[in-house]
Design an enzyme around this catalytic site. Structure first.
Site, PDB file in Angstrom:
ATOM      1  N   TYR A   3      22.602 -17.371 -16.611  1.00 25.41           N
ATOM      2  CA  TYR A   3      21.494 -16.822 -15.832  1.00 25.41           C
ATOM      3  C   TYR A   3      20.259 -17.704 -15.935  1.00 25.41           C
ATOM      4  O   TYR A   3      19.630 -18.042 -14.923  1.00 25.41           O
ATOM      5  CB  TYR A   3      21.186 -15.407 -16.337  1.00 25.41           C
ATOM      6  CG  TYR A   3      20.184 -14.648 -15.506  1.00 25.41           C
ATOM      7  CD1 TYR A   3      20.567 -14.057 -14.310  1.00 25.41           C
ATOM      8  CD2 TYR A   3      18.864 -14.498 -15.930  1.00 25.41           C
ATOM      9  CE1 TYR A   3      19.660 -13.335 -13.550  1.00 25.41           C
ATOM     10  CE2 TYR A   3      17.952 -13.782 -15.180  1.00 25.41           C
ATOM     11  CZ  TYR A   3      18.350 -13.201 -13.988  1.00 25.41           C
ATOM     12  OH  TYR A   3      17.442 -12.501 -13.234  1.00 25.41           O
ATOM     13  N   LYS A  17      18.427 -19.749 -12.770  1.00 28.95           N
ATOM     14  CA  LYS A  17      17.044 -19.515 -12.351  1.00 28.95           C
ATOM     15  C   LYS A  17      16.187 -20.768 -12.514  1.00 28.95           C
ATOM     16  O   LYS A  17      15.278 -21.021 -11.720  1.00 28.95           O
ATOM     17  CB  LYS A  17      16.464 -18.342 -13.126  1.00 28.95           C
ATOM     18  CG  LYS A  17      17.124 -17.002 -12.803  1.00 28.95           C
ATOM     19  CD  LYS A  17      17.045 -16.665 -11.325  1.00 28.95           C
ATOM     20  CE  LYS A  17      17.566 -15.266 -11.023  1.00 28.95           C
ATOM     21  NZ  LYS A  17      17.445 -14.910  -9.590  1.00 28.95           N
TER      22      LYS A  17
END
Length: 241
Positions: free
Chosen positions: A146, A150
């Site tokens: 994750y 991002k």
């Protein structure tokens, strides 16, 4: 901020930040095109705000492109779709890493490409908000895929702001702290994990979806005409401590 007569396409509109953003912009006059994987979520949203809907699994690159084309033309774009797979770094699988990047970063690129091409063909102008995360700045436990996705979104958005800005299209990221969605609840339900994070936040609470939706609306609007290329923390002061 009045969006009457203007349209916005929102990915991940079935739940969480995307859904709240769709509701807020519709209440302020926007025509919303909502993209999500779950038909039932979109049906309920359409009943509530009267939006157009496109059911799509954004992990599928060809489906993502077709869905974006089906949703256009629009004045604005919000890339809000996101997933997470919680794994210790040493246990991260290639399959999980690729899936998280496919949804969080690659789909945002594909949808933004189609949006930008349509806007440029129409003479330019517009705005994109990519919903990133404070995780692009902080290496949270179990968030390797994750955090990487991002961080990639932030970097991609700077290139988008540079290139698309010349055609009048502003591009910004927002980077929320933990926001009370279903995804966040699964990741941060353990007080042993959430407690230290909350203790570092001057405002003393996690974000609500409305907090984030209001920032998205501002960045789309004419009031933010000189804001482009940002990775804007929406973090209650987390990064100042």
């Amino acid at each position: 901020m009045d969006f009457t007569g203007r349209s916005v396409m929102i990915t991940g509109a079935g739940k969480g930040i995307g859904r709240e953003t769709a509701r807020l912009l519709a209440a302020r006059g926007a025509d919303v095109v909502a993209l999500s994987r779950t038909a039932a979520d979109l049906e309920a949203l359409a009943e509530e705000i009267g939006c157009r809907t496109v059911v799509v699994d954004l992990a599928d690159a060809e489906a993502a492109r077709a869905a974006a084309q089906a949703g256009l033309p629009c004045d604005f774009l919000v890339n809000c779709a996101g997933i997470n797979v919680l794994e210790k770094f040493v246990d991260v699988t290639v399959e999980a890493f690729d899936l998280v990047h496919a949804v969080n970063t690659r789909a945002a690129m594909i949808v933004a490409q189609e949006y930008a091409r349509a806007r440029i063909a129409a003479g330019g102008g517009g705005a994109i908000v990519n919903v990133s995360s404070i995780s692009s700045f902080i290496g949270f436990d179990d968030h390797a895929s994750y955090c990487a996705s991002k961080g990639a979104m932030d970097g991609m958005s700077r290139v988008m702001a540079n290139e698309l800005g010349r055609r009048g299209i502003r591009v910004n990221c927002i980077n929320p702290i933990v926001t009370m969605t279903e995804l966040a609840a699964r990741a941060w339900s353990d007080p042993a994990k959430s407690g230290p994070l909350l203790a570092r936040m001057p405002v003393g609470r996690f974000a609500e979806t409305r907090d984030v939706a209001e920032v998205i609306a501002f960045l789309l609007g004419d009031e933010a005409a000189m804001l482009s290329g940002l990775a804007l923390p929406v973090d209650g002061g987390f990064l100042v401590r």
